[in-house]
Design an enzyme around this catalytic site. Structure first.
Site: not given
Ligand code: HSE
Length: 306
Positions: A128, A181
């Site tokens: 991630e 993201t």
């Molecule tokens: N919590 C993360 C965000 C999830 O909202 O950036 C996305 O991978």
């Protein structure tokens, strides 16, 4: 065991009131992976279908997560990996986390599960980090454990799996645009007011209580986001219209799935989920943007052998 084929599920993170801490596992939508034991140490990605992603291990989310686990295990052999992507990158339903979760669960299964599922989460988080520049577990935790998960804390990492109410369905709208993201994290506020913080933690506490008591109306009252949604909805064409239509048609609540552009609506019962899906389809077909809409239960399994 020398080989395993696995299903790596899509997930919905944040769920409005739990930015970076709350997530759920979807059913029926996800990637597939085949992992084979090899005499050669390390991890090689031999094939990727369904997406234009790097085969080079250190540039690939599954590669980085898998290597983090292999480094920890220090084995005398290695693995070859085939990835069959079904979840689009930048969709908001956990494409990178499906890859990161899949590889660590798959390797662990081949080895006879030396680590617990919870112990695998930090390795998946390395993947991630490669994808988004941030260590968050709200997608990888539900992808690995299934159900609803809460990250109680990051330092040290503590993840809690929470009860899933039986009649809960998720309707997802996925506009076919990509939102990275990393980009949608840049627009987040650096600070929030005490008033917003009070509202957010009240809602998160209420939501967790609602999951255990299966109080659907309480769940609906808690689905508000004062942190990410006000900024991030700008990346999602017609977000407000979709949310209004979802709520008018009986959804308990509606918000941005992960970092978007997908939008989720939580619904009590499949009939309401279908009604919400049909009406969202109607409004979104007027935008000229390609999209898909689907309905899912909350899956209790996480990554599974197929
Ligand atoms: N919590 C993360 C965000 C999830 O909202 O950036 C996305 O991978």
């Amino acid at each position: 065991m020398n080989q395993i084929k696995i299903f790596c599920p899509a997930t919905v993170a944040n769920l409005s009131c739990g930015f970076d801490v709350l997530g759920l596992c979807l059913e029926g939508i996800g990637d597939e992976m085949i992992i084979r034991k090899s005499e050669q140490k390390g991890l090689r990605i031999t094939k990727i279908t369904g997406a234009d992603l790097p085969l080079e291990t250190k540039k690939n989310v599954a590669g980085v997560a898998g290597m983090a686990l292999l480094h920890h295990l220090d084995l005398a052999f290695g693995f070859d990996l085939e990835i069959h992507k079904k979840i689009k990158a930048g969709s908001g339903i956990g494409s990178s986390s499906a890859s990161a979760a899949g590889i660590v669960v798959g390797i662990n299964e081949i080895l006879g599960n030396p680590l617990s599922r919870k112990e695998l989460i930090p390795f998946a988080m390395e993947g991630e980090f490669l994808a988004s520049g941030s260590y968050h577990a709200d997608n990888v935790a539900p992808a690995i454990l299934g159900g609803f998960t809460l990250v109680r804390g990051y330092n040290p990492l503590e993840v809690i799996k929470i009860n899933s109410p039986k009649e809960l369905f998720v309707t997802i709208l996925h506009p076919q645009i990509e939102v990275k993201t990393s980009a949608s994290r840049k627009v987040l506020p650096k600070e929030i007011s005490l008033k917003s913080a009070i509202s957010q933690w009240g809602n998160l506490g209420g939501f967790i209580s609602g999951l255990y008591t299966e109080d659907y109306s309480l769940l609906g009252r808690c689905l508000h986001d004062e942190v990410a949604e006000p900024e991030r909805k700008k990346f999602i064409p017609n977000f407000d219209e979709v949310k209004t239509v979802a709520l008018e048609n009986g959804a308990l609540g509606c918000g941005i799935s992960g970092s978007g552009p997908s939008i989720f609506a939580l619904c009590k019962g499949v009939k309401i989920a279908e009604k919400v899906a049909n009406n969202i389809r109607k409004v979104y077909s007027e935008t000229g943007i390609e999209f898909t809409v689907f309905i899912s239960k909350v899956s209790d399994s996480g990554v599974i052998k197929i």
